[in-house]
Design a protein around this motif. Structure first.
Motif, PDB file in Angstrom:
ATOM      1  N   LEU A 182      53.233  41.319 -32.515  1.00 41.14           N
ATOM      2  CA  LEU A 182      53.663  42.509 -31.802  1.00 41.14           C
ATOM      3  C   LEU A 182      52.471  43.334 -31.344  1.00 41.14           C
ATOM      4  O   LEU A 182      52.432  43.828 -30.219  1.00 41.14           O
ATOM      5  N   LEU A 183      51.461  43.491 -32.195  1.00 38.59           N
ATOM      6  CA  LEU A 183      50.275  44.252 -31.802  1.00 38.59           C
ATOM      7  C   LEU A 183      49.483  43.503 -30.737  1.00 38.59           C
ATOM      8  O   LEU A 183      48.872  44.118 -29.860  1.00 38.59           O
ATOM      9  N   ASP A 184      49.481  42.172 -30.793  1.00 36.58           N
ATOM     10  CA  ASP A 184      48.767  41.381 -29.800  1.00 36.58           C
ATOM     11  C   ASP A 184      49.379  41.547 -28.417  1.00 36.58           C
ATOM     12  O   ASP A 184      48.683  41.494 -27.405  1.00 36.58           O
ATOM     13  N   CYS A 185      50.716  41.770 -28.380  1.00 33.08           N
ATOM     14  CA  CYS A 185      51.380  41.969 -27.102  1.00 33.08           C
ATOM     15  C   CYS A 185      50.929  43.261 -26.430  1.00 33.08           C
ATOM     16  O   CYS A 185      51.078  43.417 -25.224  1.00 33.08           O
ATOM     17  N   CYS A 186      50.442  44.211 -27.222  1.00 37.04           N
ATOM     18  CA  CYS A 186      50.080  45.531 -26.709  1.00 37.04           C
ATOM     19  C   CYS A 186      48.603  45.643 -26.366  1.00 37.04           C
ATOM     20  O   CYS A 186      48.129  46.740 -26.055  1.00 37.04           O
ATOM     21  N   ARG A 187      47.859  44.533 -26.417  1.00 37.42           N
ATOM     22  CA  ARG A 187      46.451  44.583 -26.041  1.00 37.42           C
ATOM     23  C   ARG A 187      46.318  44.877 -24.554  1.00 37.42           C
ATOM     24  O   ARG A 187      47.097  44.366 -23.740  1.00 37.42           O
ATOM     25  N   PRO A 188      45.325  45.690 -24.143  1.00 37.79           N
ATOM     26  CA  PRO A 188      45.180  46.030 -22.721  1.00 37.79           C
ATOM     27  C   PRO A 188      45.075  44.809 -21.820  1.00 37.79           C
ATOM     28  O   PRO A 188      45.605  44.807 -20.708  1.00 37.79           O
ATOM     29  N   SER A 242      58.436  40.026 -39.261  1.00 42.12           N
ATOM     30  CA  SER A 242      58.852  39.855 -37.866  1.00 42.12           C
ATOM     31  C   SER A 242      57.766  40.306 -36.910  1.00 42.12           C
ATOM     32  O   SER A 242      57.552  39.696 -35.861  1.00 42.12           O
ATOM     33  N   SER A 243      57.071  41.392 -37.268  1.00 42.06           N
ATOM     34  CA  SER A 243      56.041  41.948 -36.385  1.00 42.06           C
ATOM     35  C   SER A 243      54.824  41.042 -36.288  1.00 42.06           C
ATOM     36  O   SER A 243      54.232  40.899 -35.210  1.00 42.06           O
ATOM     37  N   VAL A 244      54.435  40.438 -37.402  1.00 41.71           N
ATOM     38  CA  VAL A 244      53.201  39.627 -37.409  1.00 41.71           C
ATOM     39  C   VAL A 244      53.480  38.141 -37.253  1.00 41.71           C
ATOM     40  O   VAL A 244      52.537  37.348 -37.151  1.00 41.71           O
ATOM     41  N   GLY A 245      54.754  37.749 -37.204  1.00 45.17           N
ATOM     42  CA  GLY A 245      55.081  36.322 -37.140  1.00 45.17           C
ATOM     43  C   GLY A 245      54.509  35.624 -35.922  1.00 45.17           C
ATOM     44  O   GLY A 245      54.134  34.448 -35.989  1.00 45.17           O
TER      45      GLY A 245
END
Length: 498
Positions: free
Chosen positions: A276-282, A69-72
């Motif tokens: 999910l991690l991409d959403c948190c990029r500055p 779900s996180s990396v989808g």
């Protein structure tokens, strides 16, 4: 009189193949998520493992579902990558069904279930993202239908499996005696349906790890593999229709030929469609007001709680029913989980119509209040067998629409940037895994009645967070209204000089 107006039907017909494909993929999701509980004892026999060892398979599936779900969202950069990921995930589920009978070690079975869990997580994220992208402000109706197909798959899976389950011990030891009846093993099977259920007092069951394996559950998995095969075929057919397959790419993809706005997401929307991690990029966090992030957090927290309650109730209602003070019979208590999931499926079917007639905040208010009232009544009538069945049905109806409605609401508030979908899907998967584990630990130390107290308290917290979400939505909307004149004033000199 039609249930939906002509505009909704026109949208549905325009995106018919895409919509049916995403619905079929979610049927595959439901098929895969529901088979493990009923078959766990037979899989224990197949791997000749202990109960403590085989329950790690549950954890493997849930953990990698969360990872998927996180990396989808990483596969959502283009339509080709998203459909390719859906095709691969659906095909992986069929392959996992086919190879499960060949996994004679618990570590191999855990790896297989981890791979299937990751595929399910990718399906969960991409399916929701694609449907929101297709229908945007009208997505609530189609999201309810999408999640209805999860329930449909979850209902079909146990029906396929049931005829092949062992009615007695499926590992025959040399000193085996028929001391345990089929009802005893059925009781153990229903107890193990709770993924985080504590295991104790199992010495009364003939759970041998050495001997002749006599299970027939392999046939059930092969049947489900065949049932699921049309799903990746449907995704591949959609890729051919959209001319995304190399041999069909002599002309541009069909989606790029449509003037429909949903076919041309803005640059800002495409940036929000990462993982999910991409959403948190500055670079993706700059320029947004505080309310933008608070809405993400509150929406994620609410579905964390509600999906956690679904997992807890499905996992522990049987344990609660057969324990004091209810002491319900094993067979009657075993029906509670089926009643609950059937009511969730029926509720999502009903809310397809309600989500068209009423706004998402109204549906969420009614649903969350209903969840609280049902659980309060369960605390009052805690000795009633009949009311437990009624409450299981009503609770399933009330809680069934929370995730689809919350997803449609938050994406509408945040202008369909896609990041809310990733946050909500990941939060729901996390809640289903962690809340079930925590409640299982509380039940083990405080008794089965604490299960109702835990879910009732978390329901109250979820409703309070929803009220805070409505207030934050109002502030966010006022902020956008106030900032619009400022943006217009900045644009005036540019337009005057041109």
């Amino acid at each position: 009189m039609r249930l939906l107006d002509e505009r909704i039907w026109l949208l549905f017909r325009r995106h018919l193949l895409q919509t049916l494909t995403y619905w079929s993929v979610f049927f595959s999701f439901g098929l895969c998520i529901a088979f493990l509980g009923p078959t766990i004892l037979d899989l224990r026999c197949q791997t000749q493992s202990t109960l403590q060892q085989i329950t790690w398979v549950f954890f493997s599936q849930q953990f990698f579902l969360l990872v998927g779900s996180s990396v989808g969202g990483l596969f959502k950069k283009t339509l080709l990558s998203s459909l390719s990921a859906l095709f691969a995930s659906a095909l992986i589920i069929s392959l996992v069904f086919a190879i499960i009978p060949l996994c004679h070690r618990v570590i191999l079975l855990s790896v297989a279930m981890g791979v299937a869990g990751a595929a399910m997580g990718v399906i969960d994220t991409i399916g929701n993202l694609q449907l929101v992208r297709l229908y945007q402000k009208d997505s609530a109706v189609f999201l309810q239908a999408l999640h209805f197909f999860i329930g449909l798959g979850a209902l079909v899976s146990p029906l396929v499996v049931d005829p092949f389950l062992a009615e007695d011990s499926c590992v025959l030891s040399s000193n085996w005696t028929a001391n345990s009846s089929g009802s005893d093993l059925e009781h153990l099977r229903n107890t193990l349906a709770g993924h985080g259920a504590p295991l104790h007092n199992t010495s009364q069951y003939p759970l041998y790890t050495k001997g002749v394996v006599v299970t027939r559950v392999s046939y059930a998995f092969w049947i489900m593999a065949v049932i699921n095969l049309p799903v990746p075929a449907a995704v591949l057919a959609l890729m051919f229709q959209e001319r995304l397959v190399r041999c069909c790419r002599s002309s541009p993809p069909l989606l790029s030929q449509k003037p429909d706005i949903s076919s041309h997401p803005t640059k800002e929307q495409q940036q929000g469609h990462g993982g999910l991690l991409d959403c948190c990029r500055p670079s993706n966090l700059q320029g947004h007001p505080a309310t933008f992030f608070i809405i993400h957090a509150l929406g994620g927290a609410i579905v964390f709680i509600t999906d956690g309650i679904i997992g807890c109730y499905a996992g522990f209602v049987y344990t609660y029913a057969v324990s004091p003070p209810l002491l319900m019979g094993y067979k009657a208590a075993g029906c509670l989980d089926s009643v609950f999931w059937a009511s969730i499926t029926a509720g999502r079917l009903c809310f397809i119509f309600f989500s068209y007639r009423y706004p998402a905040p109204a549906l969420l208010s009614v649903s969350l209040v209903g969840v609280i009232l049902v659980q309060l009544l369960l605390l009052i009538f805690y000795t009633s067998h009949v009311f437990l069945f009624i409450a299981s049905c009503v609770l399933g109806l009330c809680i069934s629409s929370v995730f689809p409605s919350m997803l449609a609401f938050t994406e509408d508030v945040l202008d369909y940037k896609g990041s809310a979908t990733i946050v909500l899907v990941t939060s729901a998967s996390t809640g289903e895994m962690l809340l079930q584990l925590l409640v299982g630990l509380v039940i083990h130390s405080k008794g089965s009645y604490s299960f109702l107290l835990c879910t009732t308290i978390t329901s109250f917290i979820g409703f309070c967070l929803f009220l805070l979400l409505l207030y934050t939505h109002r502030v966010h909307r006022n902020h956008q209204t106030d900032s619009s004149p400022c943006l217009d004033m900045k644009d005036e000199p540019k337009s005057g000089g041109s």
